[in-house]
Motif scaffolding. Structure first.
Motif, short mmCIF file in Angstrom:
data_model
loop_
_atom_site.label_atom_id
_atom_site.label_comp_id
_atom_site.label_asym_id
_atom_site.label_seq_id
_atom_site.Cartn_x
_atom_site.Cartn_y
_atom_site.Cartn_z
N VAL A 152 0.82 -1.20 0.00
CA VAL A 152 0.00 0.00 0.00
C VAL A 152 0.86 1.26 0.00
CG1 VAL A 152 -1.91 -1.11 1.25
CG2 VAL A 152 -0.15 0.15 2.52
N ALA A 153 0.24 2.35 -0.43
CA ALA A 153 0.75 3.70 -0.22
C ALA A 153 -0.14 4.34 0.85
CB ALA A 153 0.72 4.52 -1.50
N VAL A 154 0.47 5.12 1.72
CA VAL A 154 -0.24 5.76 2.82
C VAL A 154 -0.19 7.28 2.64
CG1 VAL A 154 -0.23 6.20 5.32
CG2 VAL A 154 0.30 3.90 4.44
N LEU A 155 -1.34 7.92 2.81
CA LEU A 155 -1.40 9.39 2.79
C LEU A 155 -2.09 9.84 4.08
CD1 LEU A 155 -0.79 11.79 0.72
CD2 LEU A 155 -3.27 11.88 0.46
N VAL A 156 -1.31 10.45 4.98
CA VAL A 156 -1.86 11.03 6.20
C VAL A 156 -2.05 12.52 5.92
CG1 VAL A 156 -1.40 11.62 8.60
CG2 VAL A 156 -0.85 9.33 7.74
N ASN A 157 -3.30 12.95 5.93
CA ASN A 157 -3.64 14.31 5.51
C ASN A 157 -4.14 15.15 6.66
OD1 ASN A 157 -4.48 16.41 3.47
ND2 ASN A 157 -6.49 15.91 4.34
N GLY A 158 -3.54 16.31 6.84
CA GLY A 158 -4.04 17.28 7.80
C GLY A 158 -5.15 18.10 7.18
N THR A 159 -6.19 18.38 7.96
CA THR A 159 -7.36 19.04 7.40
C THR A 159 -7.30 20.57 7.48
OG1 THR A 159 -8.49 18.66 9.50
CG2 THR A 159 -8.89 17.09 7.74
N GLY A 160 -6.13 21.11 7.77
CA GLY A 160 -5.97 22.56 7.69
C GLY A 160 -5.27 23.19 8.87
N ALA A 161 -5.52 22.68 10.08
CA ALA A 161 -4.93 23.30 11.27
C ALA A 161 -4.24 22.27 12.16
CB ALA A 161 -6.00 24.03 12.07
N THR A 162 -3.82 21.16 11.55
CA THR A 162 -3.15 20.11 12.31
C THR A 162 -1.65 20.25 12.14
OG1 THR A 162 -5.02 18.69 11.76
CG2 THR A 162 -3.10 17.64 12.77
#
Length: 547
Positions: A251-261
């Motif tokens: 797998v490839a993993v994408l951990v995404n911040g939603t703007g203020a993380t």
């Protein structure tokens, strides 16, 4: 809610103008909120995406070779209109794939635009990304699964396939297959606030929303905040179960911040995702963390997992020159199941262990306990004029000192001071750690040479002054430490020395700071005790009480 904007009605246009000025080869399509690559190579497939604004860097930040050829932007959290999408298709003027997130407005406007383009004789296909595993895929009551941040991986796959010269059919198939395999799930700690508007929803002080959409649409449930690891395990488990990801998969993993993380928190999440997949015997080929598709200023995170084969991995690895895509990163240093790489370094020699009993141990433990009890007060003082970390730092140092008690000859005050100095140095960062370690080492040196207690205390103060550059009267801990040393020399009483330190700490309330972080406040620091000076009082009182 404070925002760095002008007129709320102009935020999208002004933001796009900023992107256009700083993106090589980018141009705005006249009369529309559409950004395209004016420098793109003609005669190959164009990949377009977009949706409501407020999700930056998606999608204008992915404009560039190897990624998107155009970004169609609506108002904040609102789909762009049909005419804007058609204008984008005409502007690229080549066979076109539209990558659309599964929201009703986007699906309808982009879908109708594709029909109109085909009616003009243009080749145009569209795929919809619905990667939100928090929702039931077979639910015929709602609009279906929503598109989330995993969409960025799909546009990367499509852009790379187009860049290598694949046909529209091939690019569409690659993107569609990636979208079908993809799974994403997110959570929010607080709502987003639309420019010029109010928060989209409300959460209690200890509440979080699990499984919500990118505009703040309700999730699957609302619950109390848990530890990061517990939350990440739930996200990963839900995605793996839904997508059938298990032992032997890649797998490839994408951990995404939603703007203020903050990046720190995203790295904590990424670490746990990789660990959790390793326990499932899933191979993590690539992993990224950052803000890839935001919800304006929402604090939260989403995790996307994209199953891989060699062809899809090659498309993710293909170069892309877009400002929002982290080219050249994401490669893990080892298998997901492997421990974090470490390098051993030589350690300081430890003093021989003594019996660990007696008055000296009791004294050290009493000081540690006093520091821990004062954590809240010291934090409050430091928050008023500094960065608010002194109480926490000293408590961390106290814990480290306790651990060192059984490795030190507690019959020897000099060895004990040196142990405490080493523990403090290792446990406390910033300025406090080295300053306190220096003070303790200077005190130990003077005791080792036969000096008295007051001489050792003065030596500690001198060590801090020499290393840190502060002097008496600069509104620092020295304004408590020097008076204490003077009183100890005069009376020989540690209790009197502690009282002198307290008077010195109180005097800092009227001093204008000239050293340390509080020096930036100037006279605004008046009325507050210096936190470092108060910490000196805490320690000396504990020493006096312990006898």
């Amino acid at each position: 809610m404070k925002k760095l904007i002008n007129d709320p009605a102009d935020v999208v246009d002004e933001a796009l103008a900023g992107v256009a000025r700083t993106t090589e080869g980018a141009a705005l399509v006249e009369g529309h909120r559409v950004l395209v690559r004016a420098d793109r190579e003609r005669g190959r497939v164009a990949v377009l995406s977009g949706g409501g604004s407020g999700h930056e860097p998606a999608f204008s930040g992915y404009l560039g070779p190897g990624h998107l050829d155009g970004a169609v932007c609506g108002e904040v959290f609102a789909s762009p209109g049909v005419d804007a999408v058609v204008a984008a298709i005409r502007a690229v003027d080549d066979p076109t794939l539209l990558v659309v997130m599964n929201y009703t407005g986007d699906r309808l406007n982009f879908g109708l635009a594709a029909q109109l383009a085909r009616a003009e004789g243009r080749e145009c296909t569209m795929i919809t990304v619905a990667d939100d595993v928090a929702l039931d895929a077979d639910d015929d009551v709602t609009a279906g699964r929503r598109g989330l941040a995993g969409t960025v991986l799909v546009t990367k796959v499509a852009g790379a396939a187009a860049a290598e010269g694949s046909s529209l059919e091939q690019v569409t198939e690659a993107a569609q297959a990636a979208a079908a395999a993809l799974g994403t799930m997110g959570l929010a700690l607080a709502p987003a606030t639309v420019p010029g508007g109010e928060a989209g929803f409300s959460l209690g002080e200890d509440e979080i929303e699990i499984g919500l959409g990118i505009h703040g649409e309700p999730g699957v449930r609302r619950e109390s905040l848990r530890s990061a690891d517990e939350l990440v395990d739930e996200l990963v488990g839900t995605i793996c179960d839904d997508r059938g990801i298990g032992a032997g998969d890649r797998v490839a993993v994408l951990v995404n911040g939603t703007g203020a993380t903050p990046p720190m928190e995203l790295s904590i999440v990424l670490r746990r995702v990789v660990e959790g997949l390793g326990k499932r015997d899933v191979t993590v080929e690539r992993a990224w963390s950052g803000t890839f598709l935001s919800s304006i200023d929402m604090p939260g995170v989403s995790v996307a997992l994209l199953p891989l084969d060699d062809d899809r991995l090659a498309l993710l690895d293909a170069p892309a020159r877009s400002s929002g895509w982290p080219s050249g990163s994401g490669v893990l240093s080892g298998p997901a199941s492997a421990p974090v790489p470490t390098v051993a370094v030589p350690q300081d020699e430890q003093a021989a262990s003594g019996d660990g009993q007696g008055q000296l141990r009791t004294t050290v433990e009493a000081v540690c306990a006093a520091v821990e009890d004062a954590e809240g007060r010291l934090t409050e003082l430091d928050s008023a004029t500094g960065d608010g970390d002194l109480g926490t730092s000293l408590t961390r140092g106290a814990a480290a000192v306790r651990e060192g008690l059984d490795t030190t000859d507690l019959d020897d005050p000099v060895a004990t001071l040196r142990m405490v100095a080493a523990a403090v140095r290792r446990a406390i960062g910033g300025t406090s750690g080295p300053l306190l370690a220096t003070a303790l080492l200077h005190a130990a040196e003077h005791l080792d040479e036969g000096g008295t207690r007051d001489e050792a205390l003065r030596a500690a103060a001198d060590g801090i002054a020499d290393l840190g550059g502060a002097r008496r009267g600069d509104r620092t801990l020295l304004d408590a430490l020097y008076p204490a040393a003077d009183e100890l020399a005069s009376s020989g009483s540690m209790s009197s020395a502690a009282s002198a330190a307290a008077d010195g700490a109180e005097a800092t309330t009227t001093m204008t700071p000239r050293r340390g972080r509080s020096s930036y406040l100037g006279e605004r620091a008046h009325g507050h005790r210096d936190a470092g000076a108060e910490a000196v009082v805490v320690v000396l009182r504990a020493l006096a009480d312990a006898g």
